[in-house]
Enzyme design. Structure first.
Site, short mmCIF file in Angstrom:
data_model
loop_
_atom_site.label_atom_id
_atom_site.label_comp_id
_atom_site.label_asym_id
_atom_site.label_seq_id
_atom_site.Cartn_x
_atom_site.Cartn_y
_atom_site.Cartn_z
N CYS A 1 -4.00 -0.79 -2.29
CA CYS A 1 -4.14 0.67 -2.38
C CYS A 1 -4.20 1.07 -3.85
O CYS A 1 -3.32 0.72 -4.63
CB CYS A 1 -2.96 1.32 -1.68
N CYS B 1 0.87 -1.17 0.00
CA CYS B 1 0.00 0.00 0.00
C CYS B 1 0.91 1.22 0.00
O CYS B 1 2.11 1.11 -0.23
CB CYS B 1 -0.99 -0.01 1.16
N CYS C 1 2.28 3.22 -9.11
CA CYS C 1 3.46 2.35 -9.19
C CYS C 1 3.03 0.97 -9.69
O CYS C 1 3.03 0.01 -8.93
CB CYS C 1 4.12 2.22 -7.82
#
Length: 254
Positions: free
Chosen positions: A193, A119, A200
């Site tokens: 997340c 996350c 990313c």
């Protein structure tokens, strides 16, 4: 649950449509956005959105806004509702097909598999998932968590909910950066997340990527969060339980 107009159980009537079945199959692997589902099922966005609405109305699929910018929506398969639907459908055909949860037995032993939870801050969602999976597998699974932008310390709500709800003590745990696990091999990388997944997307070249779209219970900093952490931990615990048979069946060899 949407009622059947053809005499079949509601779950079968809802799930049997070819497009809806492909959507359910895709969402069984990961939380996904509409445009991703469009590519996976090979249908137009309007048709996919129509069938997603039916699945949502039927209680098999839920939707949450992306926490990155709120423009996207992530769809999530409610496996508990699907399990209930399958069990009741079998029982309506013949009593011998009724499934009882205690018939399944304990899972394990687990193969030598490594799982990474990711996350943003590594202060709530991913450490909760790490602790719950490690406990559920009795330490048989190599599990870690990390953050794309870790915060200085663990959120007190995380420590509290794991202790009070699951009798797990993570006192002394500290958030860590993704860079700290960059050299390790993981068979499964699970992002919890939307920001971590969308900002990313390429954590590393690992065989299996899964996304769980879960809002950050620590969004208000260290302010009292009420039942937010309890709801988050309950959601993650349910997903971890559903992950266990995946680990025992899909990663027999490493």
């Amino acid at each position: 649950m949407v009622s059947s107009t053809l005499g079949a159980p509601a779950f079968l009537h809802l799930a049997a449509h070819p497009v809806r079945w492909r959507l359910l199959s895709a969402l069984a692997a990961s939380d996904l956005r509409v445009r991703e589902l469009v590519g996976l099922v090979g249908e137009t966005q309007n048709l996919v959105s129509y069938h997603l609405r039916l699945l949502r109305d039927g209680g098999l699929v839920t939707a949450t806004r992306s926490t990155l910018d709120g423009r996207d929506t992530y769809y999530h398969l409610d496996l508990d509702r699907c399990s209930e639907g399958l069990a009741s459908s079998g029982g309506s055909l013949h009593p011998a097909l009724r499934r009882h949860a205690d018939d399944a037995g304990a899972l394990g032993p687990f193969p030598p598999v490594a799982v990474l939870f990711v996350c943003t801050g590594n202060t709530a969602r991913s450490p909760i998932a790490e602790a719950l999976l490690r406990t559920a597998t009795g330490g048989q699974v190599d599990v870690a968590s990390a953050g794309s932008h870790p915060k200085p310390r663990m959120h007190p709500g995380t420590v509290r909910v794991l202790r009070e709800q699951f009798d797990i003590d993570i006192t002394g745990w500290h958030p860590r950066h993704l860079d700290s696990v960059a050299e390790r091999h993981f068979d499964v990388v699970i992002t919890l997340c939307d920001k971590a997944r969308e900002a990313c997307p390429d954590v590393a070249d690992h065989p299996r990527r899964i996304h769980w779209s879960i809002p950050d219970p620590a969004a208000n900093g260290d302010a009292p969060a009420g039942d937010v952490f309890t709801r988050t931990a309950t959601d993650i615990h349910r997903r971890v339980v559903h992950l266990l048979p995946v680990l025992t069946t899909e990663f027999v060899t490493r």
